[in-house]
Design a protein around this motif. Structure first.
Motif, PDB file in Angstrom:
ATOM      1  N   ILE A  73       0.851  -1.191   0.000  1.00  0.00           N
ATOM      2  CA  ILE A  73       0.000   0.000   0.000  1.00  0.00           C
ATOM      3  C   ILE A  73       0.889   1.244   0.000  1.00  0.00           C
ATOM      4  O   ILE A  73       1.778   1.378   0.842  1.00  0.00           O
ATOM      5  CB  ILE A  73      -0.931   0.034   1.221  1.00  0.00           C
ATOM      6  CG1 ILE A  73      -1.954  -1.125   1.150  1.00  0.00           C
ATOM      7  CG2 ILE A  73      -1.660   1.373   1.309  1.00  0.00           C
ATOM      8  CD1 ILE A  73      -2.956  -1.003   0.024  1.00  0.00           C
ATOM      9  N   VAL A  74       0.659   2.132  -0.958  1.00  0.00           N
ATOM     10  CA  VAL A  74       1.292   3.451  -0.954  1.00  0.00           C
ATOM     11  C   VAL A  74       0.204   4.421  -0.499  1.00  0.00           C
ATOM     12  O   VAL A  74      -0.696   4.772  -1.265  1.00  0.00           O
ATOM     13  CB  VAL A  74       1.823   3.828  -2.350  1.00  0.00           C
ATOM     14  CG1 VAL A  74       2.493   5.203  -2.304  1.00  0.00           C
ATOM     15  CG2 VAL A  74       2.806   2.778  -2.857  1.00  0.00           C
ATOM     16  N   HIS A  75       0.286   4.807   0.776  1.00  0.00           N
ATOM     17  CA  HIS A  75      -0.786   5.592   1.401  1.00  0.00           C
ATOM     18  C   HIS A  75      -0.606   7.068   1.068  1.00  0.00           C
ATOM     19  O   HIS A  75       0.386   7.692   1.454  1.00  0.00           O
ATOM     20  CB  HIS A  75      -0.785   5.368   2.909  1.00  0.00           C
ATOM     21  CG  HIS A  75      -1.970   5.956   3.592  1.00  0.00           C
ATOM     22  ND1 HIS A  75      -2.135   5.946   4.963  1.00  0.00           N
ATOM     23  CD2 HIS A  75      -3.076   6.590   3.105  1.00  0.00           C
ATOM     24  CE1 HIS A  75      -3.271   6.524   5.284  1.00  0.00           C
ATOM     25  NE2 HIS A  75      -3.859   6.934   4.168  1.00  0.00           N
ATOM     26  N   ARG A  76      -1.592   7.611   0.345  1.00  0.00           N
ATOM     27  CA  ARG A  76      -1.603   9.031   0.025  1.00  0.00           C
ATOM     28  C   ARG A  76      -2.913   9.627   0.543  1.00  0.00           C
ATOM     29  O   ARG A  76      -3.668   8.984   1.266  1.00  0.00           O
ATOM     30  CB  ARG A  76      -1.424   9.235  -1.482  1.00  0.00           C
ATOM     31  CG  ARG A  76      -0.115   8.626  -2.018  1.00  0.00           C
ATOM     32  CD  ARG A  76       0.087   8.931  -3.501  1.00  0.00           C
ATOM     33  NE  ARG A  76       1.342   8.363  -4.006  1.00  0.00           N
ATOM     34  CZ  ARG A  76       1.418   7.419  -4.944  1.00  0.00           C
ATOM     35  NH1 ARG A  76       0.308   6.914  -5.483  1.00  0.00           N
ATOM     36  NH2 ARG A  76       2.580   6.966  -5.341  1.00  0.00           N
ATOM     37  N   ALA A  77      -3.197  10.858   0.150  1.00  0.00           N
ATOM     38  CA  ALA A  77      -4.280  11.609   0.787  1.00  0.00           C
ATOM     39  C   ALA A  77      -5.682  11.175   0.393  1.00  0.00           C
ATOM     40  O   ALA A  77      -6.659  11.606   1.017  1.00  0.00           O
ATOM     41  CB  ALA A  77      -4.107  13.102   0.492  1.00  0.00           C
ATOM     42  N   SER A  78      -5.841  10.329  -0.636  1.00  0.00           N
ATOM     43  CA  SER A  78      -7.195   9.944  -1.059  1.00  0.00           C
ATOM     44  C   SER A  78      -7.856   8.960  -0.108  1.00  0.00           C
ATOM     45  O   SER A  78      -9.048   8.665  -0.252  1.00  0.00           O
ATOM     46  CB  SER A  78      -7.169   9.352  -2.470  1.00  0.00           C
ATOM     47  OG  SER A  78      -6.596   8.058  -2.471  1.00  0.00           O
ATOM     48  N   SER A  79      -7.114   8.419   0.855  1.00  0.00           N
ATOM     49  CA  SER A  79      -7.716   7.514   1.844  1.00  0.00           C
ATOM     50  C   SER A  79      -7.425   8.014   3.248  1.00  0.00           C
ATOM     51  O   SER A  79      -6.289   8.361   3.573  1.00  0.00           O
ATOM     52  CB  SER A  79      -7.198   6.081   1.667  1.00  0.00           C
ATOM     53  OG  SER A  79      -5.800   6.012   1.894  1.00  0.00           O
ATOM     54  N   ALA A  80      -8.477   8.073   4.069  1.00  0.00           N
ATOM     55  CA  ALA A  80      -8.359   8.572   5.443  1.00  0.00           C
ATOM     56  C   ALA A  80      -9.481   7.960   6.271  1.00  0.00           C
ATOM     57  O   ALA A  80     -10.338   7.233   5.742  1.00  0.00           O
ATOM     58  CB  ALA A  80      -8.441  10.098   5.464  1.00  0.00           C
ATOM     59  N   ARG A  81      -9.504   8.243   7.546  1.00  0.00           N
ATOM     60  CA  ARG A  81     -10.583   7.746   8.398  1.00  0.00           C
ATOM     61  C   ARG A  81     -11.900   8.348   7.946  1.00  0.00           C
ATOM     62  O   ARG A  81     -11.939   9.480   7.436  1.00  0.00           O
ATOM     63  CB  ARG A  81     -10.317   8.121   9.859  1.00  0.00           C
ATOM     64  CG  ARG A  81      -9.034   7.502  10.436  1.00  0.00           C
ATOM     65  CD  ARG A  81      -8.918   7.767  11.915  1.00  0.00           C
ATOM     66  NE  ARG A  81      -9.952   7.061  12.675  1.00  0.00           N
ATOM     67  CZ  ARG A  81      -9.878   5.785  13.031  1.00  0.00           C
ATOM     68  NH1 ARG A  81      -8.814   5.064  12.707  1.00  0.00           N
ATOM     69  NH2 ARG A  81     -10.846   5.220  13.712  1.00  0.00           N
ATOM     70  N   PRO A  82     -12.998   7.617   8.096  1.00  0.00           N
ATOM     71  CA  PRO A  82     -14.304   8.172   7.713  1.00  0.00           C
ATOM     72  C   PRO A  82     -14.572   9.466   8.466  1.00  0.00           C
ATOM     73  O   PRO A  82     -14.198   9.634   9.635  1.00  0.00           O
ATOM     74  CB  PRO A  82     -15.306   7.088   8.129  1.00  0.00           C
ATOM     75  CG  PRO A  82     -14.482   5.834   8.238  1.00  0.00           C
ATOM     76  CD  PRO A  82     -13.119   6.266   8.654  1.00  0.00           C
ATOM     77  N   ALA A  83     -15.243  10.403   7.804  1.00  0.00           N
ATOM     78  CA  ALA A  83     -15.491  11.717   8.398  1.00  0.00           C
ATOM     79  C   ALA A  83     -16.335  11.631   9.659  1.00  0.00           C
ATOM     80  O   ALA A  83     -16.185  12.446  10.581  1.00  0.00           O
ATOM     81  CB  ALA A  83     -16.169  12.635   7.385  1.00  0.00           C
ATOM     82  N   ASP A  84     -17.232  10.622   9.716  1.00  0.00           N
ATOM     83  CA  ASP A  84     -18.127  10.523  10.857  1.00  0.00           C
ATOM     84  C   ASP A  84     -17.608   9.539  11.908  1.00  0.00           C
ATOM     85  O   ASP A  84     -18.333   9.159  12.824  1.00  0.00           O
ATOM     86  CB  ASP A  84     -19.530  10.104  10.427  1.00  0.00           C
ATOM     87  CG  ASP A  84     -19.525   8.754   9.681  1.00  0.00           C
ATOM     88  OD1 ASP A  84     -18.423   8.207   9.443  1.00  0.00           O
ATOM     89  OD2 ASP A  84     -20.621   8.278   9.345  1.00  0.00           O
ATOM     90  N   GLU A  85     -16.342   9.112  11.755  1.00  0.00           N
ATOM     91  CA  GLU A  85     -15.787   8.145  12.696  1.00  0.00           C
ATOM     92  C   GLU A  85     -15.485   8.803  14.036  1.00  0.00           C
ATOM     93  O   GLU A  85     -14.887   9.887  14.099  1.00  0.00           O
ATOM     94  CB  GLU A  85     -14.489   7.547  12.126  1.00  0.00           C
ATOM     95  CG  GLU A  85     -13.836   6.493  13.013  1.00  0.00           C
ATOM     96  CD  GLU A  85     -14.616   5.200  13.052  1.00  0.00           C
ATOM     97  OE1 GLU A  85     -14.330   4.370  13.940  1.00  0.00           O
ATOM     98  OE2 GLU A  85     -15.499   5.009  12.208  1.00  0.00           O
ATOM     99  N   ASP A  86     -15.906   8.163  15.095  1.00  0.00           N
ATOM    100  CA  ASP A  86     -15.614   8.658  16.447  1.00  0.00           C
ATOM    101  C   ASP A  86     -14.122   8.409  16.729  1.00  0.00           C
ATOM    102  O   ASP A  86     -13.676   7.284  16.734  1.00  0.00           O
ATOM    103  CB  ASP A  86     -16.467   7.902  17.486  1.00  0.00           C
ATOM    104  CG  ASP A  86     -16.345   8.502  18.877  1.00  0.00           C
ATOM    105  OD1 ASP A  86     -15.340   9.196  19.136  1.00  0.00           O
ATOM    106  OD2 ASP A  86     -17.253   8.270  19.674  1.00  0.00           O
TER     107      ASP A  86
END
Length: 338
Positions: A323-336
């Protein structure tokens, strides 16, 4: 003695794909190219003094010194490294690589038959995994042939990447970020089917509900249009695994056109990496497979086929997908965050 320039070097200097250079050199009547681009390629050819050549062995034997490399999307930038590595492996063995349009060969088996019967190439690498390929495979197997990106097929040598493993890794990346509503954007063909199975495996292992694949196709334009229609102004999922980087380019644009924020409303991970992935905004997270090595290994297998015909499957899984982690993947916006 000065080393001869390679087709891939011409393509790099001109800022185009190796496939486009090959089609221009071979006067492909279906090639549509702007005058500016044509002049840029011709200037690169002149500057590097590139000359397509057949191996000198053609002067000494019945062999041509040419290997055919048939791709379905010959100008797709995702194949640039694979073509370059294949060309380097062929050159090292004293052969030259000729790029062919697999779609045209599949649609016109007579053209492939003439290629085989006329001994115009010593062997053929042909991309499998597409429904239209089957009409031409029996003709192709009258000469030394290796299928790449294809499922195992009796009577053929095949080589492919670990598609299912890559898609499972991409899906697990999203799950580890906290996503539970994840979908797969695929296309037609067995490589997409294998990747969808990898997505399903990861979802089942995590105890999550899966979704039927979204058919976004292999082209960026198609994927964008499908994404806009599918998502409208609201995302039903928070994470997407996309079948290829070229398709993901369209999905990325389609999400933005639909009013969604990539990496915030919807996280995006594609299979494969390519030069434009880090330059998107936000940059594209990918599951990078050894696609470049596939070109080299396929040529090596074809040279073995020329010496001694055989059959069987090789799955290239080294180096491992990462996995090459870039900005298009992140924690869900509504994640606690607690």
């Amino acid at each position: 003695m000065t080393k001869s320039a390679r087709l891939s070097e011409v393509a790099k200097l001109a800022g185009v794909s190796p496939g486009l250079v090959s089609r221009l050199i071979n006067d492909d009547p279906r090639l549509k190219i702007r005058d500016e681009t044509r002049k840029r390629v011709e200037s690169a050819i002149e500057m590097l003094q590139y000359t397509p050549h057949a191996s000198a062995r053609a002067l000494r034997s019945s062999q041509t010194g040419l290997l055919g490399f048939a791709l379905y999307h010959v100008t797709d930038p995702i194949y640039a490294q694979m073509v370059e590595n294949a060309e380097a492996a062929a050159t090292a063995a004293g052969y030259s690589l000729v790029l062919l349009n697999a779609s045209e060969l599949a649609a016109n088996p007579d053209a492939l038959r003439r290629l085989a019967q006329g001994r115009r190439v010593d062997g053929l690498l042909i991309q499998g995994g597409y429904a239209q390929a089957h009409s031409s495979l029996q003709v192709a197997n009258t000469m030394p042939t290796v299928l790449f990106n294809a499922d195992p097929l009796p009577g053929f040598r095949t080589v492919r990447l670990d598609d299912a493993g890559a898609a499972a890794l991409a899906t697990r990346h999203l799950i580890e970020l906290g996503h539970s509503r994840i979908a797969f954007v695929g296309a037609e063909g067995s490589s997409s089917e294998r990747r969808y199975q990898g997505y399903l495996t990861a979802m089942v292992e995590a105890g999550l509900s899966s979704h039927p694949p979204i058919d976004g196709g292999w082209e960026a334009d198609t994927a964008r249009a499908v994404t806009e229609r599918h998502f409208g102004n609201r995302a039903a999922v928070t994470g997407l695994v996309v079948v290829s980087t070229t398709s993901a380019l369209g999905v990325h644009a389609g999400l933005i056109a639909a009013g969604l924020r990539v990496g915030h409303d919807v996280s995006l991970v594609s299979i494969h990496d390519t030069w434009f992935a880090p330059h998107l905004s936000p940059a594209l997270t990918v599951a990078a497979m050894p696609l470049g090595d596939l070109g080299r290994v396929a040529v090596e297998m074809l040279l073995e086929q020329i010496r001694d015909r055989g059959e069987g499957e090789v799955i290239l899984d080294s180096p491992a997908t990462r996995i090459v982690h870039r900005a298009s993947s992140a924690r869900p916006a509504d994640e606690d965050p607690r």
